[in-house]
Design an enzyme around this catalytic site. Structure first.
Site, short mmCIF file in Angstrom:
data_model
loop_
_atom_site.label_atom_id
_atom_site.label_comp_id
_atom_site.label_asym_id
_atom_site.label_seq_id
_atom_site.Cartn_x
_atom_site.Cartn_y
_atom_site.Cartn_z
N TRP A 580 0.97 -1.29 0.06
CA TRP A 580 -0.24 -0.02 0.07
C TRP A 580 0.91 1.34 0.01
CZ3 TRP A 580 -2.65 2.55 4.87
CH2 TRP A 580 -1.84 2.62 5.86
N GLU A 719 -0.06 -3.26 13.14
CA GLU A 719 0.34 -4.38 12.79
C GLU A 719 0.72 -5.19 14.28
OE1 GLU A 719 2.95 -4.20 9.66
OE2 GLU A 719 1.54 -4.22 8.05
N GLN A 817 1.72 2.33 14.38
CA GLN A 817 1.63 3.27 13.57
C GLN A 817 0.11 3.92 13.49
OE1 GLN A 817 2.70 0.80 10.12
NE2 GLN A 817 1.14 2.16 8.87
#
Lengths: 985, 272
Positions: A580, A719, A817
């Site tokens: 992405w 993640e 993040q």
């Protein structure tokens, strides 16, 4: 006259220039009747050798072209800037062609007449007889000494003329020539000219709308648009020194930043020359010698000097084996088709030169790897030890310069042509033993090649998957100069034939070094014209931002398809796989500055739509499921396990579960459509993309008994937590995707299906609590251990998963993040109004920035929230990730997505620029420490320049472009009680 | 001909020392010689040497000076001796060993008395701090190992300060990081060495990984300073580990200053 070389040796003139701007009368020719054939020959030869030249003079085309009569064939250009700043002609084989003319309005014509008449009258009041002697384009000329003796004085009598005029003026009670000019200026303003341009050549006073400074501004701007910096231009005249207390007429030729210009006077200069001008008295003969010297340098293959602005250069001094691979990555030159590391041209064990071709992979599945191509940059000589070694990358022109030892040991210039991607050029000067090579190409380490010779060229071919690359190279060694040219033809679908590479090589050779250099430089200048960002007040950030923009522009082809991997063409890390990173972080920059490249990135996805459909079907779903990690075939190539940096085996489930990529691709397509207004895309392939991604979500969402929609078992951008249910980012992006698809597909798909999408979008939960104005990142997030980063580490960024361990990290509220916050950045209209600040306050302290993508996004959001100190800090960190090798992996290539994030922080964050179907809106936030922020963009095909200052905002664009500031249309704005208000004329 | 000296005392360590030296001799392509200081208490050294078919040379004088002098001979590439007389981990380094390794400016292999007697070296663990000294020290060994087809496993131990701040996509990030670490700190080993990375205390991780990978030898570069508070890693590995340890002296100017400059982390970071 002494040889010019003896006079200029060691001086600022002892070098090659890229352009010469020169005065005509007194500099190139002694007078208007003189034979100009030598100058003509020299001008034509220099243009043929690639140099640009410009005449700047007060007279008209008839006088100049009638005398010069040059008919250059290029590739260099000849301009005639005439009539004292009012006209520009470009001269080609067919003669001069008008490029620009300042046309005075009737009112201005009348004002000029009135000004001249008033000046004559005021001078006459004190008994001084003067005459209006000509009405030229945009000016009036008054003779201050209309006496037969001085009817047509030669330049050689300038001192006597000035004395006579001054005596005449003082005799009438004026304080010399300067006073006469003041009278004229005053008369001009009184006549209604707000900014009159009044000059004098001692005999005359001229009142005009323009002057030579306007010519200079035009020509330097034009040269800048061709990639030529002012410090690469030689300015030549004969009247730089003051005359009668007034600036010399040729002083107006100097560019705005005089200390960077190289200027020379060939005139007598009775009052001396300004400090920034060199004196080379000798008149037109000296000027002709200068032209001849420049021609000899070009024909001798001299290298262009670098542009003198440090804000456009990245330099590496010395050779540090430990950090060499980092430096090579930083200095990569690329053209969207191939990328070449900035390794030294000489050999050294620590240097690993590499060439990568976009979209060319070896191996299959998780082993798909970006193929290494034959190397074109090596010279056989060993890099001598302990000598000075410097490499400099000019970001403005994409030229990589290497200097070894003293100037004549080795100097070379390399570039990867942006004008003809795949073509690379090297010119080297130096001791012969360093230039001699066995062959111009070297196979990549560990690769298998076939090679041969054809028509004097060397070719190499290597296979990669179903395709491969062919390179054809030729070189010529003349005494102490080597010229090498190579053409790469990669093809992922079939091994290319040598014919195409040889044909392109021949075409490049026919154009020649100067032609290739010029077209490459022009193309880079074109790209910067719609991509540059200027930060006034922070030179360090300025340079770092341009570094990021340079590599972004180099990364994507604008033809066919563009597979932009995580490190682009700057290195092999991440194996060239596409994430992405490309769709969300890189594409928006290209959509807003060079749409053809953004379209090529979308083409990469479109050509893999069938593979995405197959992937969806494998999961029992409809529509298209794009892979988290993609290579050549478009199937998922994410490995299922890996070792992390602490040596632990970690399962990798992103390929299986990180599905937001589906909506990210649709988002990228939408961003492209909004910036470009490309209706053909929006109603064609773009529509198909929206429909297929919406169908995926429609089949993915589970509706519970209460009618709420859920997406279970996914991984969001954060993640550290996997898998999770109802990840807010995934749900809201899916919702946006469904709504957008429903919107654009009206009339194109069955209405029941469209309504179903809208219904599902409405039903999807998003974790929003209107009381707290917070989004819960995923179901159950609030129940996790409420750690913030300050509890874990005194500094950020930090790899919290390595520090705490995966299990504890997953059980805590520590994030990798921006996840919820990413929504506020990508789809601010999809999140609750006024929810940015509470979510920033909640999530930002929990964010480890364990992803290099994260700081730039936070910079943008801090800027939107008005936290400017934090915004600039986060921006600076992002900019330094590669320069400081903060990840320890810059040797494997640069972080392109971070660079895209830097651009987004500046444009979306600080600039507050938002495209939509309605137009472009700007809502800026400027840090106190910056004086201004200037953005260059392209919106709906038109260039846009936005200049933001603390109290003023200016937009330059086509009138028809729908651009607003905080919703208000206009082009100039001022601050008024904290709001932007359109400025009055 | 290059020579490897096995210093045998009259203790249980002698057999392991000799066996280790024999394997090392193949790696260094060096002839093996056993030595014993003094004429007394040589029953074990004699019998071990005889059993191994290695000549035993008797040295005179005080033990440490005699061993150091023997080791300093031009043709000697390394000295092998026991860490201490008695087994049982946790005991300090023996006096003789302590003085020899801090005096002799040559590589010394320390063998614990309870170390198994190897038949051949298949794998060597080489911890690297990411500093110039620890990088240069094992260079010769790594090059020799390549020719002798012995596996070299590098080990780097991170801590909270040196931990790379970004993990991005671990399936790629770790590989990219490791590739660059090897290129930077063991360029002569590129393509021939493996790299293990751990987080924790170096001394503990060295022993753990040595066990994990089945290392026959651990190679450590060091500054030969064992005063209190110095060389904690060397001390711990010698005191606690069963695996033979090759200590390679390295003396570089301004050695202390290089440490931080090699840190992976920039000082520029957001404050939490």
């Amino acid at each position: 006259m002494p040889r010019l070389l003896d006079l200029v040796a060691g001086s600022a003139l002892d070098r090659r220039f890229e352009a010469i701007v020169f005065d005509w009368d007194g500099t190139a020719v002694p007078d208007r009747a003189a034979d100009a054939s030598s100058v003509r020959e020299a001008v034509e030869a220099l243009c043929g050798a690639g140099m640009d030249l410009a005449v700047v003079t007060g007279t008209h085309i008839g006088n100049v072209d009638g005398q010069l009569a040059a008919r250059p064939t290029g590739p260099g250009k000849l301009y005639l800037c005439l009539n004292r700043g009012s006209e520009v002609f470009a001269v080609g084989e067919a003669g001069p062609e008008l490029v620009e003319r300042r046309e005075a309005t009737d009112q201005e014509e009348r004002a000029l007449d009135a000004a001249a008449e008033a000046t004559v009258a005021r001078l006459a009041e004190r008994g001084l007889r003067t005459e209006i002697v000509s009405q030229r384009l945009n000016r009036r000329k008054i003779d201050l000494i209309p006496e037969p003796e001085w009817s047509d004085p030669p330049k050689a009598r300038i001192t006597e003329l000035l004395t006579a005029v001054e005596q005449r003026l003082r005799g009438a009670g004026f304080d010399g020539l300067r006073d006469a000019v003041l009278v004229a200026e005053d008369a001009a303003r009184a006549a209604g000219l707000p900014v009159p341009k009044v000059t004098s050549d001692a005999k005359h006073v001229e009142i005009g709308l323009t002057d030579k400074a306007d010519s200079a501004r035009w020509i330097f701007s034009e040269l800048w648009q061709r990639g030529i910096h002012p410090s690469q231009v030689l300015v030549a005249g004969d009247e730089f020194g003051p005359l009668g207390g007034l600036p010399g007429s040729d002083s107006f030729l100097l560019p705005p930043d005089p200390e960077r210009a190289i200027a020379v006077s060939v005139g007598r200069e009775p009052t001396g020359v300004p400090k920034e001008v060199m004196a080379l008295p000798g008149g037109p003969a000296a000027f002709l010698a200068l032209l001849t010297d420049q021609l000899e340098r070009r024909e001798g293959g001299d290298l262009p000097e670098p542009g003198g602005d440090p804000n456009w250069a990245i330099s590496v001094r010395g050779f540090d084996p430990e950090h060499e691979r980092v430096h090579s990555s930083l200095l990569t030159i690329a053209d969207g088709v191939i990328g070449t590391s900035g390794s030294p041209v000489g050999s050294h064990p620590a240097a690993r030169p590499r060439v990568l071709a976009a979209g060319l992979y070896t191996g299959d599945g998780t082993d798909a790897d970006l193929a290494a191509c034959p190397v074109w940059t090596r010279l056989d000589g060993e890099l001598p030890h302990a000598l000075r070694f410097e490499r400099q990358l000019d970001l403005r022109t994409g030229l990589l310069r290497q200097r070894l030892g003293r100037k004549d040991d080795l100097e070379c210039l390399l570039f990867s042509s942006l004008a003809r991607p795949g073509t690379v050029v090297l010119r080297a000067h130096g001791v012969r033993r360093l230039l001699e090579t066995e062959r111009p190409l070297e196979p990549a380490a560990g690769s298998v090649v076939t090679e041969g010779l054809a028509d004097g060229a060397t070719w190499m071919r290597t296979s990669a998957g179903a395709g491969g690359v062919v390179v054809a190279a030729g070189e010529a060694l003349h005494d102490e100069r080597l010229d090498r040219l190579a053409v790469y033809v990669p093809d992922p679908s079939a091994v290319p034939d040598t014919e195409e590479a040889l044909r392109r090589l021949e075409a490049a050779q026919a154009l020649g070094y100067e032609g290739l250099l010029n077209e490459h430089r022009w193309r880079w200048a074109e790209r910067w014209a719609t991509a540059d960002i200027r930060i006034e007040g922070d030179d360090e950030l300025q340079r770092l931002v341009r570094f990021a923009l340079f590599h972004l522009m180099s990364s994507a082809s604008d033809a066919g398809e563009a597979a932009v991997g995580a490190r682009g063409l700057t290195g092999p890390a991440y194996r060239g796989h596409v994430f992405w990173d490309g769709d969300v972080f890189v594409l928006p920059f290209l959509a807003a500055t060079h749409p053809a490249a953004a379209r090529a990135m979308l083409e990469y996805r479109l050509r893999r739509l069938d593979a995405a459909r197959a992937a969806a079907a494998e999961f029992g779903r409809k529509g298209a499921r794009f892979p988290w990690e993609s290579a050549g075939a478009g199937v998922d190539v994410t490995p299922s396990f890996a070792y992390d940096q602490s040596g632990r085996v970690v399962p990798i489930r992103t390929g299986e579960l990180e599905e937001h990529i589906v909506a990210d691709v649709a988002w990228a397509a939408n961003a492209y459509a909004e910036w470009t207004g490309d209706e053909e895309f929006a109603s064609g392939p773009g529509l198909e993309l929206f429909v297929e991604t919406a169908r995926y979500w429609a089949s993915r969402i589970r509706v519970d008994r209460n009618g709420h929609g859920h997406i279970y078992s996914v991984i969001g951008p954060d993640e550290y937590h996997e898998p999770v249910d109802d990840n807010t980012f995934t749900n809201v992006m899916a919702r946006w995707n469904l709504r957008r698809a429903a919107d654009v597909s009206r009339g194109h798909i069955d209405e029941p299906e469209r309504r179903q999408w809208l219904g599902l979008a409405e039903a999807l939960v998003d974790g929003y609590d209107p009381e707290r104005r917070l989004y819960e990142q995923f179901a159950g997030f609030y129940r996790l251990e409420p750690l913030v980063i300050a509890d874990v580490s005194p500094r950020r960024p930090v790899a919290a998963d390595l520090l705490l361990g995966r299990a504890r990290t997953a059980g805590s509220q520590v994030l990798k993040q921006a996840d919820v916050l990413m929504l506020h950045h990508l789809v601010p209209d999809e999140v609750a109004p006024d929810s940015l600040e509470p979510n920033l306050a909640f999530y930002e302290p929990r964010t480890a920035h364990g992803s290099s993508l994260s700081p730039a996004i936070h910079s943008a959001l801090f800027a939107r929230a008005g936290r400017m100190g934090a915004a600039v800090d986060a921006l600076r960190l992002s900019c330094r990730i590669d320069i400081d090798d903060l990840t320890g992996t810059t040797a494997g290539g640069l972080h392109l997505a971070t660079m895209g994030g830097v651009w987004q922080a500046l444009v979306f964050g600080f600039g507050g620029v938002r495209p939509s179907a309605e137009g472009l809106d700007i809502d800026p936030r400027l840090p106190e420490a910056w004086d201004a922020l200037e953005l260059k963009l392209q919106f709906r095909g038109d260039p846009v320049r936005i200049r933001i200052e603390h109290e003023a905002l200016e937009i330059e664009s086509e009138e028809a472009a729908a651009i607003t500031v905080c919703g208000r249309p206009g082009r100039r704005f001022v601050r008024d009680a904290g709001n932007w208000k359109e400025a009055r004329e | 001909m290059r020579k490897l000296i096995a210093a045998l005392d009259n203790s249980l360590a002698a057999g392991s020392v000799l066996a280790t030296a024999d394997c090392l001799g193949s790696l260094f392509d060096a002839e093996l010689e056993a030595v014993h200081v003094g004429e007394d208490h040589e029953r074990i050294p004699s019998s071990e040497a005889e059993a191994a078919g290695v000549p035993l040379r008797r040295l005179t004088g005080s033990t440490v000076p005699a061993l150091v002098q023997a080791g300093e001979a031009d043709d000697v590439v390394a000295l092998v001796l026991g860490t201490r007389r008695l087994p049982f981990g946790g005991r300090p380094i023996g006096t003789t060993a302590f003085e020899v390794i801090t005096s002799l400016l040559k590589p010394v292999v320390m063998v614990a008395p309870d170390a198994p007697r190897p038949k051949a070296f298949r794998r060597v663990l080489v911890p690297l701090e990411g500093t110039l000294s620890t990088s240069l020290a094992p260079k010769g060994l790594i090059e020799l190992a390549r020719d002798a087809t012995v596996d070299i496993v590098l080990l780097h131990v991170l801590d909270a300060v040196s931990l790379p701040p970004f993990t991005d996509q671990p399936q790629h990030e770790a590989r990219a990081w490791c590739d660059e670490f090897v290129a930077r700190h063991c360029p002569w080993g590129v393509g021939h060495v493996g790299l293990e990375v751990r987080l924790g205390r170096p001394e503990e991780q060295i022993l753990a990984v040595a066990s994990e990978v089945g290392a026959d030898l651990i190679a450590l570069g060091w500054a030969q300073e064992l005063e209190a508070g110095r060389a904690p890693t060397v001390r711990h590995v010698l005191e606690r580990g069963p695996t033979p340890v090759l200590l390679i002296p390295v003396h570089l100017p301004n050695e202390g200053q290089e440490e931080r400059s090699k840190s992976w982390n920039s000082s520029r970071s957001l404050r939490a």
